[in-house]
Design a protein around this motif. Structure first.
Motif, short mmCIF file in Angstrom:
data_model
loop_
_atom_site.label_atom_id
_atom_site.label_comp_id
_atom_site.label_asym_id
_atom_site.label_seq_id
_atom_site.Cartn_x
_atom_site.Cartn_y
_atom_site.Cartn_z
N ARG A 147 0.87 -1.04 0.38
CA ARG A 147 0.00 -0.34 -0.07
C ARG A 147 0.48 1.09 0.27
O ARG A 147 1.74 1.25 0.79
CB ARG A 147 -1.04 -0.20 1.64
N TYR A 148 0.39 3.00 -0.78
CA TYR A 148 1.05 3.54 -1.29
C TYR A 148 -0.34 4.60 -0.55
O TYR A 148 -1.40 4.40 -0.93
CB TYR A 148 2.16 4.18 -2.04
N ILE A 149 0.08 5.47 0.56
CA ILE A 149 -0.91 6.68 0.37
C ILE A 149 -0.23 7.85 0.28
O ILE A 149 0.89 8.22 0.59
CB ILE A 149 -1.34 7.02 2.28
N ALA A 150 -1.13 8.61 0.12
CA ALA A 150 -0.73 10.62 0.90
C ALA A 150 -2.02 10.95 1.48
O ALA A 150 -3.24 11.11 1.20
CB ALA A 150 -1.13 10.66 -0.93
#
Length: 170
Positions: free
Chosen positions: A138-141
């Motif tokens: 998972r990658y988030i901003a």
């Protein structure tokens, strides 16, 4: 002890949900873990916030989101003293039913890898069809930290695209 009742959270219970999360030891609060964030969630028609209550007290909760493609499960929490009594499974059954009823072909759950009890719980949900998918990371901003914090993809869409008779022209 009375049986848990699973139902949709009410707006006047949002602070109790946040208190449950603190008591359950979920991930440290994120930018959306607030009364404002949960109020917004409750006003999005395709998101749901079921709670488990015993004697009218909230003892568990889960967030379900439907984006028109997949269902997602977030923030499954049960008070530690009431775990291993089937409350978490009841919440998963309910949120899964709701998301599949909305049209989801697949439902995924976000699980913190630092919480071995949570991983163990989800491993026990195989009888409901859940399994670990090792393919994804998972990658988030976060809105507050990202360079896109003033940009809205919906504004960009509205400004650059038009929709006619169900077709999108960009």
């Amino acid at each position: 002890m009375a049986e848990a009742v699973i139902r949709q959270a009410r707006a006047d219970e949002l602070s109790a949900v946040l208190q449950l999360w603190r008591g359950a030891g979920v991930t440290p609060p994120s930018v959306s873990d607030s009364i404002e964030g949960l109020t917004l969630l409750m006003h999005v028609s395709d998101a749901v916030l079921p709670v488990a209550t015993i004697d009218y007290q909230i003892v568990g909760s889960v967030i379900g989101g439907w984006d028109g493609w997949r269902g997602n499960i977030y923030r499954l929490a049960v008070l530690p003293g009431l775990r291993r009594r089937g409350i978490g499974k009841q919440l998963v059954q309910e949120i899964s039913r709701v998301l599949f009823d909305k049209g989801a072909q697949r439902v995924s759950a976000r699980v913190e890898h630092e919480h071995p009890w949570a991983i163990g719980f989800w491993e026990s949900m195989r009888d409901l069809g859940y399994y670990h998918d090792p393919k994804f990371v998972r990658y988030i901003a976060d809105r507050r930290a990202g360079k896109l914090n003033n940009a809205s993809p919906f504004k960009l869409f509205r400004n650059n695209c038009s929709s006619r008779m169900g077709k999108v022209d960009c």
